[in-house]
Motif scaffolding. Structure first.
Motif, short mmCIF file in Angstrom:
data_model
loop_
_atom_site.label_atom_id
_atom_site.label_comp_id
_atom_site.label_asym_id
_atom_site.label_seq_id
_atom_site.Cartn_x
_atom_site.Cartn_y
_atom_site.Cartn_z
N VAL A 10 8.24 10.34 -7.34
CA VAL A 10 7.69 9.81 -6.24
C VAL A 10 7.34 8.33 -6.08
O VAL A 10 6.76 7.99 -7.01
CB VAL A 10 6.40 10.54 -5.54
CG1 VAL A 10 5.92 10.14 -4.11
CG2 VAL A 10 6.35 12.11 -5.64
N VAL A 11 7.87 7.33 -5.48
CA VAL A 11 7.41 6.15 -5.38
C VAL A 11 6.68 5.73 -4.04
O VAL A 11 6.93 6.16 -3.00
CB VAL A 11 8.63 5.07 -5.32
CG1 VAL A 11 8.28 3.47 -5.23
CG2 VAL A 11 9.72 5.42 -6.28
N TRP A 12 5.49 5.16 -4.39
CA TRP A 12 4.38 4.92 -3.42
C TRP A 12 4.49 3.37 -3.09
O TRP A 12 4.63 2.64 -4.12
CB TRP A 12 3.22 5.22 -3.75
CG TRP A 12 2.98 6.79 -3.76
CD1 TRP A 12 3.10 7.35 -4.92
CD2 TRP A 12 2.64 7.53 -2.70
NE1 TRP A 12 2.85 8.73 -4.79
CE2 TRP A 12 2.51 9.00 -3.45
CE3 TRP A 12 2.19 7.80 -1.43
CZ2 TRP A 12 2.30 10.23 -2.74
CZ3 TRP A 12 1.95 8.64 -0.86
CH2 TRP A 12 1.72 9.88 -1.48
N VAL A 13 4.61 2.70 -1.83
CA VAL A 13 4.52 1.56 -1.45
C VAL A 13 3.16 1.28 -0.84
O VAL A 13 2.77 2.07 0.25
CB VAL A 13 5.58 1.06 -0.89
CG1 VAL A 13 6.87 1.18 -1.77
CG2 VAL A 13 5.73 1.90 0.44
N LEU A 192 5.21 6.43 -9.00
CA LEU A 192 5.13 5.07 -9.36
C LEU A 192 4.42 4.29 -8.07
O LEU A 192 4.80 4.59 -7.13
CB LEU A 192 6.62 4.61 -9.44
CG LEU A 192 6.82 2.95 -9.55
CD1 LEU A 192 6.03 2.31 -10.48
CD2 LEU A 192 8.21 2.73 -9.41
N MET A 193 3.65 3.32 -8.20
CA MET A 193 2.95 2.52 -7.11
C MET A 193 3.65 1.19 -7.14
O MET A 193 3.76 0.50 -8.14
CB MET A 193 1.59 2.40 -7.42
CG MET A 193 0.75 1.82 -6.27
SD MET A 193 0.75 2.90 -4.95
CE MET A 193 0.38 1.41 -3.66
N ILE A 194 3.95 0.79 -5.91
CA ILE A 194 4.33 -0.84 -5.84
C ILE A 194 3.40 -1.37 -4.77
O ILE A 194 3.32 -0.78 -3.93
CB ILE A 194 5.68 -1.05 -5.26
CG1 ILE A 194 6.75 -0.37 -6.10
CG2 ILE A 194 6.13 -2.17 -4.82
CD1 ILE A 194 8.09 0.00 -5.70
N THR A 200 -6.88 -2.96 -5.96
CA THR A 200 -6.61 -1.75 -5.14
C THR A 200 -5.27 -0.87 -5.56
O THR A 200 -5.39 0.26 -5.68
CB THR A 200 -6.89 -1.94 -4.05
OG1 THR A 200 -5.76 -2.82 -3.33
CG2 THR A 200 -8.19 -2.61 -3.23
N ASP A 201 -4.45 -1.66 -5.77
CA ASP A 201 -2.91 -0.97 -6.08
C ASP A 201 -2.49 -0.78 -7.30
O ASP A 201 -2.41 0.34 -7.83
CB ASP A 201 -1.89 -1.95 -5.33
CG ASP A 201 -2.10 -2.19 -3.76
OD1 ASP A 201 -2.17 -0.96 -3.16
OD2 ASP A 201 -1.77 -3.12 -3.45
N ILE A 202 -2.92 -1.60 -8.19
CA ILE A 202 -2.35 -1.64 -9.52
C ILE A 202 -3.35 -0.84 -10.47
O ILE A 202 -3.29 0.23 -11.03
CB ILE A 202 -1.96 -3.00 -10.02
CG1 ILE A 202 -1.09 -3.85 -9.16
CG2 ILE A 202 -1.48 -2.80 -11.35
CD1 ILE A 202 0.03 -2.95 -8.82
N SER A 211 2.61 5.03 -13.20
CA SER A 211 3.20 3.74 -13.41
C SER A 211 2.87 2.72 -12.09
O SER A 211 2.73 3.25 -11.00
CB SER A 211 4.76 4.10 -13.46
OG SER A 211 4.94 4.86 -14.64
N ALA A 212 3.06 1.43 -12.45
CA ALA A 212 2.74 0.44 -11.38
C ALA A 212 3.52 -0.86 -11.59
O ALA A 212 3.47 -1.23 -12.65
CB ALA A 212 1.23 0.24 -11.37
N ILE A 213 4.12 -1.24 -10.16
CA ILE A 213 4.63 -2.60 -10.31
C ILE A 213 3.99 -3.54 -9.34
O ILE A 213 3.87 -3.20 -8.26
CB ILE A 213 6.22 -2.51 -9.78
CG1 ILE A 213 6.86 -1.90 -10.87
CG2 ILE A 213 6.98 -3.83 -9.62
CD1 ILE A 213 8.43 -1.24 -10.33
#
Length: 249
Positions: A10-13, A192-194, A200-202, A211-213
């Protein structure tokens, strides 16, 4: 999809300032409010001055809201009341107008459609990779879904999770765990969070074991040292997810 030797399912944006150009859209909405409301023009000679003062107060209030120190309703009232008072309006009049301006502003904002460059290309690549795509945002439910639809993003998201859903904001780990449960993929390493925001996000997603970008779009914004990667353009994320580490900040 592989990232940092993990199988991402799952990739979250993040939405604002990651997919949608919130800064540009907000400034257009605020400029429109200044142009249509004589009371704002009486307080501020130019739209630019009005926007600067609003953004100063709004930024500080969002920091307090993200930390759980103020309520949603307090933020929405004060972010207009404080600039009007700073512009010379008495508190009673500012309070009365703030309620109306909040509704007008959010309506104007939801009509704006400017996206961050590369957002659709990134979503298309994620769709082709076979991962689930989620949107995870601290924004208000009554406007975020309108923005998603009006900007043409709705078909790309498999699920949308907002802080309003459970009354908890990023970076609180409970919101990330709620999103994790909603996705049907129970392991933190599946996610994974973008996002653009270092806190807040990272830091929030890393605290949940994801994981986080970080999309480090604005030079003045903080960089999260805990991020797995940091990029300056969404286009660079495509290359990074394909294994090109030269795209790192």
């Amino acid at each position: 999809m592989k990232f940092n030797d993990k199988e991402i399912k799952v990739v979250w944006v993040d939405l604002d300032d990651t997919m949608i150009d919130f800064r540009a859209n907000s400034r257009h909405a605020l400029h429109r409010l200044w142009g249509e409301e004589p009371a704002v023009r009486r307080c501020f000679e130019t739209a630019e001055l009005w926007i600067d003062v609003y953004e100063k107060h709004n930024h500080r209030l969002w920091e307090l809201y993200g930390a759980g120190k103020i309520s949603r309703s307090y933020l929405r009232m004060e972010r207009f009341m404080r600039p009007l008072c700073e512009g010379g309006m008495n508190e009673d009049d500012a309070k009365e107008l703030a309620e109306r301006y909040d509704i007008l502003y959010l309506d104007f904002l939801a009509q704006e459609k400017q996206l961050i460059a590369g957002s659709i290309d990134l979503l298309r690549m994620l769709r082709e990779s076979g991962v689930k795509i989620g949107c995870l945002s601290n924004g208000f439910k009554d406007v975020q879904f309108r923005k998603i639809r009006n900007c043409g993003l709705e078909p790309w998201f498999d699920l949308v999770v907002l802080s309003d859903d459970i009354g908890i904001n990023k970076p609180d780990v409970r919101l990330f765990r709620h999103a994790q449960e909603r996705s049907g993929c129970p392991e933190p390493t599946d996610h994974l969070m973008i996002g653009d925001n270092a806190m807040t996000d990272i830091k929030g997603s890393k605290g949940a074991g994801w994981s986080a970008i970080q999309f480090h779009r604005m030079p003045e914004d903080a960089v999260a040292e805990c991020a797995d990667a940091c990029v300056e353009r969404l286009a660079d994320i495509l290359e990074l997810l394909r294994g090109d580490e030269s795209k790192l900040c």
